[in-house]
Every structure is written in structure tokens, then in C-alpha cells.
Design an enzyme around this catalytic site. Structure first.
Site, PDB file in Angstrom:
ATOM      1  N   TYR A  75      28.362   3.771 -27.932  1.00  0.00           N
ATOM      2  CA  TYR A  75      29.816   3.843 -28.122  1.00  0.00           C
ATOM      3  C   TYR A  75      30.302   2.793 -29.113  1.00  0.00           C
ATOM      4  CZ  TYR A  75      29.975   6.595 -23.728  1.00  0.00           C
ATOM      5  OH  TYR A  75      29.784   7.524 -22.740  1.00  0.00           O
TER       6      TYR A  75
ATOM      7  N   HIS B 257      20.691   7.201 -21.328  1.00  0.00           N
ATOM      8  CA  HIS B 257      21.835   7.995 -21.764  1.00  0.00           C
ATOM      9  C   HIS B 257      21.516   9.492 -21.914  1.00  0.00           C
ATOM     10  CE1 HIS B 257      25.820   7.445 -24.167  1.00  0.00           C
ATOM     11  NE2 HIS B 257      25.815   8.588 -23.522  1.00  0.00           N
TER      12      HIS B 257
END
Length: 268
Positions: A40, A98
Site C-alpha cells: 500500500y 498478502h
């Protein structure tokens, strides 16, 4: 073991001042769980907001996610240490893999064992997975044991209810965390959701979040608007009837929003 909070603040797609402001507002409003990820690019922004908030570390539940480039056993721990430095903390409460990224040359056993090692060293309190299908979750369980896997964070909304995977996870005792619960806002205009919202004198987003909470999932909605952050929190006190829940169950349409080619598994 600390349980995973039912309600958290997501930070996907928020960077720089937008991320700082969202987390600051969230903490002021009473959010105590914050979800971020290495990819991110906002861990430092999250860390800045937390440091400025005055909220003590012990009150917070921080989640980050290891990016694909860092799955190899010699990279995973150093990458997590870098995340901790950005977040200005000695540990995170939860660290997830992830994406399974089967083609990237690192086995599930290797990265899950490395993640368990990070936990043993105290860098993270809990470990888990994200975007894993049933078969890959089985491989993760084989590597570290199902009790070690705190959650599978998956895309899940009224338009993508993922029942087969959810049933499997719940049978194994692995907690479900729903992301993209509002399907990028697409479900908010749904006539069935709107009708329930009117009946309950609630906002459509509150109805959708309450639906997920009532099914036992954790949710991590994000917003840059303080009023939406505050409004979303109220989903925790909204109770939907069996009829409401059945109407939302009927909205399933396999409406997946996120499935990157090289990262995603074969979905169940």
C-alpha cells in the site's frame, strides 16, 4: 491469544496525507484496529497518524501484509522489521501473506514457516493469510497448523459471498476477515440493500457491514470522509432480521472485483 477485532479501519488505496488523515480521524472516532500492507505504500503514514494520536500501543490492533517480493525466508523477516520501523512499533498484532502468488517460486511451506519464525521472534503476535483458496489454505495448515492461522482475509461482499471457502474456513476454525465488503460501493445502490436501509432507518453501508458482522466476519472498511468513518462504526449496533439476511444472501452474483493474474489462486 488476542482475538481479531470485528471492526477495523482499512487503508487500501490511501497514501500520504489522505492516509494520515483517515487514520487520525478513525482513531479519534474510536477505531482501534488498523489494516495496512507493505504494497500500500502507506505504513509510514499509518505510523505517523498513530504516533500523533496519543492512543497507547496496547489499545491498538495493527495488521500488515507481506508483499510477494519478500516471501523468501531470507527476505520475509527483514521486510517485516522494515514495516515495523515505518509503523513506529516493536511488533504488529497480525501479519498476513498478502497473496498466494503460486508462480513466484516460493513455496507455501517456505513463507508460512518464515512467518511463524517472525511470530516466534516477537515481531508479530498472530499470523495469517489473505486471498487463499481452499487448497492453498490446506497447504498453509500443513506448514504451521490450523491453530496458528488467525484469519484468511478475503474479498467478500453481498455480490461475492464465497460460501464454499467460508464454510471450509469456519469448519477449520479459521476466522474470516472480509475486505471490499461494499464492492467498491457497487452494492450501495442495490435496490434490496436500499429497501432494508429504509426499513431499518440506516445507511446502505451500515446494512452491508452489519450483514457481514452478523455472519461472524471481521470488516475493515476505509474512507477518507470523517462522517463516513463515523457512520460505518454504527453498523456494529444495527441488527438485521432473518428476512433481511435472506434478502442479502440472494444477491450473490460472483461479483469479484480483485483478481490479479500472477497473484490470485484458482478461486473455489
Amino acid at each position: 491469544m488476542s482475538t481479531i477485532p470485528a471492526f477495523g479501519l482499512g487503508t487500501f488505496r490511501l497514501q500520504g496525507q489522505a492516509a494520515v488523515d483517515s487514520v487520525r480521524n478513525g482513531l479519534e472516532l474510536g477505531y482501534r484496529a488498523v489494516d495496512t500492507a507493505q504494497i500500500y505504500g502507506n505504513e509510514a503514514d499509518v505510523g505517523e497518524a498513530i504516533a500523533a494520536s496519543g492512543v497507547s500501543r496496547g489499545e491498538l490492533f495493527l495488521t500488515t501484509k507481506i508483499w510477494v517480493d519478500n516471501y523468501a525466508k531470507d527476505k520475509l523477516l527483514p521486510s517485516l522489521e522494515e514495516s515495523l520501523a515505518k509503523l513506529r512499533t516493536d511488533y504488529v498484532d497480525l501479519t498476513l501473506i498478502h497473496w498466494p502468488a503460486a508462480g513466484n517460486g516460493v513455496s507455501v511451506e517456505e513463507f508460512m514457516t518464515a512467518l511463524a519464525d517472525a511470530q516466534a521472534k516477537g515481531l508479530t503476535r498472530r499470523i495469517g493469510i489473505s486471498n487463499f483458496n481452499i487448497e492453498l489454505t490446506r497447504q498453509a495448515i500443513a506448514a504451521v497448523g490450523k491453530d496458528a492461522i488467525a484469519t484468511n482475509q478475503i474479498e467478500l461482499s453481498p455480490y461475492l459471498q464465497n460460501r464454499k471457502l467460508v464454510d471450509f474456513l469456519q469448519t477449520e476454525g479459521i476466522h474470516v476477515t472480509s475486505y471490499m465488503t461494499l464492492a467498491y460501493g457497487k452494492v450501495l445502490g442495490d435496490p434490496a440493500i436500499a429497501a432494508i436501509a429504509r426499513r431499518r432507518q440506516a445507511m446502505p453501508a451500515q446494512v452491508v457491514l452489519a450483514w457481514a458482522l452478523q455472519l461472524g466476519y471481521s470488516v475493515i472498511p476505509s474512507s477518507t470522509k470523517r462522517e463516513n468513518l463515523a457512520s460505518n462504526l454504527l453498523a456494529q449496533t444495527l441488527r438485521l432480521s432473518d428476512e433481511d439476511m435472506a434478502q442479502i444472501a440472494a444477491l450473490e452474483r460472483n461479483g469479484r472485483e480483485v483478481s490479479p493474474d500472477s497473484l490470485a489462486p484458482q478461486w473455489d
